[in-house]
Design an enzyme around this catalytic site. Structure first.
Site, short mmCIF file in Angstrom:
data_model
loop_
_atom_site.label_atom_id
_atom_site.label_comp_id
_atom_site.label_asym_id
_atom_site.label_seq_id
_atom_site.Cartn_x
_atom_site.Cartn_y
_atom_site.Cartn_z
N LYS A 176 0.83 -1.21 0.00
CA LYS A 176 0.00 0.00 0.00
C LYS A 176 0.86 1.26 0.00
O LYS A 176 0.58 2.23 0.69
CB LYS A 176 -0.93 -0.01 1.21
CG LYS A 176 -1.87 -1.19 1.22
CD LYS A 176 -2.83 -1.14 2.38
CE LYS A 176 -3.75 -2.32 2.44
NZ LYS A 176 -4.50 -2.63 1.27
N CYS A 177 1.89 1.25 -0.79
CA CYS A 177 2.88 2.33 -0.84
C CYS A 177 2.83 2.99 -2.22
O CYS A 177 2.46 2.36 -3.20
CB CYS A 177 4.27 1.72 -0.59
SG CYS A 177 5.66 2.84 -0.75
N GLY A 178 3.24 4.23 -2.28
CA GLY A 178 3.33 4.92 -3.56
C GLY A 178 4.31 4.25 -4.52
O GLY A 178 4.21 4.39 -5.73
N PHE A 179 5.26 3.49 -3.96
CA PHE A 179 6.25 2.78 -4.79
C PHE A 179 5.81 1.36 -5.13
O PHE A 179 6.53 0.64 -5.84
CB PHE A 179 7.61 2.74 -4.09
CG PHE A 179 8.24 4.09 -3.92
CD1 PHE A 179 8.62 4.86 -5.00
CD2 PHE A 179 8.46 4.61 -2.64
CE1 PHE A 179 9.19 6.10 -4.84
CE2 PHE A 179 9.04 5.86 -2.47
CZ PHE A 179 9.41 6.61 -3.57
N THR A 180 4.65 0.92 -4.65
CA THR A 180 4.18 -0.45 -4.89
C THR A 180 4.19 -0.83 -6.37
O THR A 180 4.51 -1.98 -6.70
CB THR A 180 2.79 -0.66 -4.26
OG1 THR A 180 2.91 -0.44 -2.85
CG2 THR A 180 2.27 -2.06 -4.51
#
Length: 159
Positions: free
Chosen positions: A35-39
């Site tokens: 659930k990360c912007g980098f996912t």
């Protein structure tokens, strides 16, 4: 500990995996989160793995919930998410801590082998990457903002 091969970790299925099983391969070790912007980097990591695995690259994913609680799921949920959304086929491991007193021994060694910005050892965020040569030694550490596709030349140089 003198190389990545001195460590072991549990697979996402809970089975112990000796990292010496990857001896002779180039490794890209990454702390991940769903659930990360980098996912979306899972897509690039999988593409890198598919392109180079037959030449000796292994990508190893280590889910971590230490940054903004962005990996809250169970092992089953993490595996299903990675497979369904990004077709991840590279080895994924159980959720671990990468910083602090409970940091996994592998990550303690990785951080001491390749310092981050301004000589810091601490992992700053999800998708920090460590490139390891065929002898089990850390070659370089990359920030979360470094996209997997930007590592192709460095991976090729080690293959």
């Amino acid at each position: 500990m003198t190389s990545v091969y001195d460590f072991s970790a549990n697979s996402l299925a809970g089975q112990p995996v000796a990292l010496r099983d990857f001896a002779g391969k180039v490794l890209l070790v990454v702390n991940t989160a769903s659930k990360c912007g980098f996912t979306p980097q899972y897509q690039g990591l999988e593409a890198l793995y598919q392109q180079y695995r037959d030449r000796g690259l292994a990508v190893l994913g280590f889910p971590c919930n230490q940054f903004g609680a962005q990996e809250p799921g169970t092992a089953e949920e993490i595996g299903a998410f990675c497979q369904k959304n990004y077709g991840v086929s590279f080895p994924m491991f159980e959720k671990i801590d990468v910083n602090g007193a409970t940091a996994h021994p592998l990550y303690r060694w990785l951080k001491s082998s390749a310092k981050g910005v301004l000589g810091s050892e601490a992992i700053k965020w999800n998708f920090t990457k460590f490139l390891i040569d065929r002898h089990g030694q850390v070659v370089e550490r990359f920030a979360p903002t470094t996209k997997p596709e930007d590592l192709k030349a460095k991976v090729e140089a080690l293959l």
